[in-house]
Scaffold this active site. Sequence first.
Site, mmCIF file in Angstrom:
data_model
loop_
_atom_site.group_PDB
_atom_site.id
_atom_site.type_symbol
_atom_site.label_atom_id
_atom_site.label_comp_id
_atom_site.label_asym_id
_atom_site.label_seq_id
_atom_site.Cartn_x
_atom_site.Cartn_y
_atom_site.Cartn_z
ATOM 1 N N ASP A 68 -0.948 0.975 1.005
ATOM 2 C CA ASP A 68 -1.842 2.131 0.873
ATOM 3 C C ASP A 68 -1.733 2.804 -0.482
ATOM 4 O OD1 ASP A 68 0.792 2.717 1.814
ATOM 5 O OD2 ASP A 68 0.183 4.765 2.290
ATOM 6 N N GLU A 125 2.459 3.838 4.113
ATOM 7 C CA GLU A 125 3.805 4.204 3.646
ATOM 8 C C GLU A 125 3.849 5.643 3.157
ATOM 9 O OE1 GLU A 125 7.185 5.064 1.378
ATOM 10 O OE2 GLU A 125 5.224 4.897 0.415
ATOM 11 N N GLU A 126 2.740 6.113 2.589
ATOM 12 C CA GLU A 126 2.721 7.431 1.953
ATOM 13 C C GLU A 126 2.551 8.553 2.983
ATOM 14 O OE1 GLU A 126 3.593 7.819 -0.968
ATOM 15 O OE2 GLU A 126 3.087 6.037 -2.130
#
Length: 391
Positions: A68, A125-126
């Site tokens: 992402d 992931e963020e």
Amino acid sequence: MTGLAGLRRALHGHPEVGLDLPRTQRAILDALDGLGLEITTGRGLSSVTAVLRGGRPGPVVLLRSDMDGLPVTEATGLPYASVNGAMHACGHDLHMAGLVGAARILAGERDDLPGTVVFMFQPGEEGFAGGKLMIEEGVLDAAGERPVAAYAVHVDCVTPAGHVVTRPGPIMSSANALRVRVTGTGGHAALPQDSVDPVPVAAEIILAIQSFTARRIPVSDPAVISVTRLSSDSPASNVLATTVSLEANVRALSRQTLALIRTELPKLVTAIGAAHGCTVATEFVESYPVTVNDPAETARVLALLDERYGDRVVRLPFPGMASEDFAYVLDEVPGTLIFLGVQPEDGTSGPMHSDRAVFDDSRLDEHAALLATLARRRLSWARSAIMNSGG
């Protein structure tokens, strides 16, 4: 290996944010096509899991990439820059291309590979805990047995190109949040004595939160607590607020320190509110755990890095206070997170996560080769250990 930079730049031009990344997922599936992998996609997120079974028996090793981007408007001026209001400002486009390259290398060595490799392409992931969701959907069991080791390479645009950075033990902090709601009575701004104004109480709470680490947390096991959000419900400048809401970002390097913060900080802010006649509600929101490199796995990794990189290996003396949801994988499987320097030759990159972050993609072949070597060496080591034991 031809085409990794092209793949990376195509991904860079069209980043997607969060867990739903249909265009990115399609690009990864197309890039893996023809490699003879067992591929599954996520049910609740746009993940890709690819399993490569080697020609000889052996254990399982997992290699991971995140997918992402960030909600950042790019200002690099690159010819392939994103124009959709999102940006691969953390290098996940390089991570994907590097892992695709590793899959291509290892697929070409399939007959001699003593075991199985799982390629984990992870959205979210963020801040969306995509790694945790993939584990819940079964990525660690995709090959039929759990991996004996897991590795990830994360690029860094401010580390000199070709340098590698890691350490055994904690390498990145946990990330959590404390939400606080301070409630008074509201009233007329000209007559504060007739009301309980939560704004100065919130200000006192903020100062107490910022000083908490200096007096309650040992310097040998540090934490960082930052108030990042603050708002009130006052509808006008002459109306005292009834409630003030604030949020603190909480980072720690051990479960013990995190438990202390989680227990004692809400008590402190609640007591401050009560001393001024306000009620205080708190919510502790758990997010990413501490990223911990397994000492035994990391000793093997460092020996390999010393062999390949020599004096370009950097052993971090202390963990960093950023977080990484590869931590969820490392909580389940021993392994190592490594940083690879990809700073541009002219050194003009802005910091990671900034709209000016620039990553040198000329290192992608090296990135892919490092991932492939980590998997190959770990499988060979495991096979040798079994043979030497008489198994």
